[in-house]
Design a protein around this motif. Sequence first.
Motif, PDB file in Angstrom:
ATOM      1  N   ARG A 179      34.875  46.799  30.756  1.00  0.00           N
ATOM      2  CA  ARG A 179      35.013  46.737  32.207  1.00  0.00           C
ATOM      3  C   ARG A 179      36.507  46.793  32.535  1.00  0.00           C
ATOM      4  NH1 ARG A 179      31.023  45.065  35.355  1.00  0.00           N
ATOM      5  NH2 ARG A 179      32.397  43.883  36.733  1.00  0.00           N
ATOM      6  N   VAL A 180      36.895  47.813  33.301  1.00  0.00           N
ATOM      7  CA  VAL A 180      38.313  48.049  33.573  1.00  0.00           C
ATOM      8  C   VAL A 180      38.561  47.974  35.075  1.00  0.00           C
ATOM      9  CG1 VAL A 180      40.255  49.643  33.296  1.00  0.00           C
ATOM     10  CG2 VAL A 180      38.455  49.549  31.549  1.00  0.00           C
ATOM     11  N   LEU A 181      39.562  47.215  35.444  1.00  0.00           N
ATOM     12  CA  LEU A 181      39.960  47.097  36.851  1.00  0.00           C
ATOM     13  C   LEU A 181      41.227  47.917  37.039  1.00  0.00           C
ATOM     14  CD1 LEU A 181      39.485  45.748  39.617  1.00  0.00           C
ATOM     15  CD2 LEU A 181      40.944  43.866  38.836  1.00  0.00           C
ATOM     16  N   PHE A 182      41.111  49.005  37.832  1.00  0.00           N
ATOM     17  CA  PHE A 182      42.293  49.837  38.084  1.00  0.00           C
ATOM     18  C   PHE A 182      43.007  49.347  39.330  1.00  0.00           C
ATOM     19  CE2 PHE A 182      44.561  53.205  40.250  1.00  0.00           C
ATOM     20  CZ  PHE A 182      45.436  53.584  39.244  1.00  0.00           C
ATOM     21  N   ILE A 183      44.302  49.118  39.188  1.00  0.00           N
ATOM     22  CA  ILE A 183      45.126  48.591  40.272  1.00  0.00           C
ATOM     23  C   ILE A 183      46.176  49.635  40.639  1.00  0.00           C
ATOM     24  CG2 ILE A 183      46.689  46.734  40.938  1.00  0.00           C
ATOM     25  CD1 ILE A 183      45.178  45.046  38.758  1.00  0.00           C
ATOM     26  N   GLN A 190      50.371  42.357  47.726  1.00  0.00           N
ATOM     27  CA  GLN A 190      49.363  43.369  48.038  1.00  0.00           C
ATOM     28  C   GLN A 190      48.871  44.019  46.743  1.00  0.00           C
ATOM     29  OE1 GLN A 190      48.194  44.434  51.401  1.00  0.00           O
ATOM     30  NE2 GLN A 190      46.640  44.947  49.905  1.00  0.00           N
ATOM     31  N   VAL A 191      47.580  43.881  46.472  1.00  0.00           N
ATOM     32  CA  VAL A 191      46.960  44.510  45.308  1.00  0.00           C
ATOM     33  C   VAL A 191      45.872  45.439  45.817  1.00  0.00           C
ATOM     34  CG1 VAL A 191      45.611  44.155  43.213  1.00  0.00           C
ATOM     35  CG2 VAL A 191      47.469  42.586  43.777  1.00  0.00           C
ATOM     36  N   ARG A 220      40.861  49.655  48.166  1.00  0.00           N
ATOM     37  CA  ARG A 220      40.877  48.554  49.121  1.00  0.00           C
ATOM     38  C   ARG A 220      41.658  47.384  48.520  1.00  0.00           C
ATOM     39  NH1 ARG A 220      34.643  46.227  49.044  1.00  0.00           N
ATOM     40  NH2 ARG A 220      34.810  44.972  47.126  1.00  0.00           N
ATOM     41  N   ALA A 221      42.032  46.472  49.382  1.00  0.00           N
ATOM     42  CA  ALA A 221      42.770  45.295  48.927  1.00  0.00           C
ATOM     43  C   ALA A 221      41.864  44.401  48.093  1.00  0.00           C
ATOM     44  CB  ALA A 221      43.316  44.528  50.130  1.00  0.00           C
ATOM     45  N   LEU A 222      42.471  43.717  47.136  1.00  0.00           N
ATOM     46  CA  LEU A 222      41.733  42.844  46.232  1.00  0.00           C
ATOM     47  C   LEU A 222      42.097  41.394  46.504  1.00  0.00           C
ATOM     48  CD1 LEU A 222      39.899  42.658  43.633  1.00  0.00           C
ATOM     49  CD2 LEU A 222      42.057  42.534  42.353  1.00  0.00           C
ATOM     50  N   ALA A 226      37.619  38.047  44.386  1.00  0.00           N
ATOM     51  CA  ALA A 226      36.980  39.281  43.917  1.00  0.00           C
ATOM     52  C   ALA A 226      37.476  39.663  42.530  1.00  0.00           C
ATOM     53  CB  ALA A 226      37.254  40.417  44.899  1.00  0.00           C
ATOM     54  N   ALA A 227      38.759  39.398  42.248  1.00  0.00           N
ATOM     55  CA  ALA A 227      39.302  39.707  40.926  1.00  0.00           C
ATOM     56  C   ALA A 227      38.594  38.899  39.853  1.00  0.00           C
ATOM     57  CB  ALA A 227      40.801  39.426  40.904  1.00  0.00           C
TER      58      ALA A 227
END
Length: 297
Positions: A179-183, A190-191, A220-222, A226-227
């Motif tokens: 599971r990869v979270l792209f930022i 601001q993320v 969208r903003a994180l 949610a993270a």
Amino acid sequence: MTRCATLTAGAWLGSLLPMALAHAAPAASTTNATKDGPKRVIVAGGALTEIVYALGAQSRVIANDLTSLYPEAASKLPKIGYLRTLSAEGVLSLHPDLLLAGAEAGPPNVLSQIEAAGVPVQHFRHGYTAELVRENIRGVANALKIGDDGTRVAARFTAEWMQVRDTVETRYGIARRPRVLFILGHTGNQVMVAGQDTAADAMLAYAGAENALRGFSGYRALSAEAAVAAQPDVLLTTTTGPSPVDPAASLLAQPGLANTPAGRAGRVVSFDALYLLGFGPRLPQAVADLAKRVHAV
């Protein structure tokens, strides 16, 4: 210890994606532009610039935009500004005989003004598929009137793409999909993170990984909550050129990210933005490198 994997050459695939850097013939006079192809070309779009170089037609390019950073020689050409905010006066002052305009180039009224002034504008479509890259290779080659070179480079790209897809499937097809979270942005507080219908989401799928955040399109903003709920195994981000800021340290300082599985293990992967998200001729190598890094958890 934090492990920030920064882009290196594709050692895994060895000699894949040799860039065609042979010099094109010296520029001819404007009167030969119709017969032999345009000689004073401006490119608005980093992926299109890469295609021109892969075709060996870089000697025709007199200027490009600020996203055209690869290869290094392209970054040293005169700049027409950011591709979304072009100026008709700036482009026309260079007396081009062709403008190659990426899907994000604009604004539209500026492109219309350039066309109305008699400069042909070749428009290219938006998308995140290998087929679109092949289409763009052929489109650039046809616009430059070097169709045979386009056929050759497109065929080479296709062979490389198929090899990479087979390799990813063989190596990681039965493995657990990380599971990869792209930022996208991680400055200040601001993320911005990627959902579906984004270049990042497409790249993760090609690399045999799962986007940790779905159910929405675009970016969208994180929030910190949610993270944590996303439970990413890996944090993925991009850089543009040299930066004094360590991407890993910057991300792990953000509320919530340090409390994810990726944050606790220090699994942060960073790539050059154009390389990872540009969808140009280097797409096969980028997918190979991404797969190698996000599966190394």
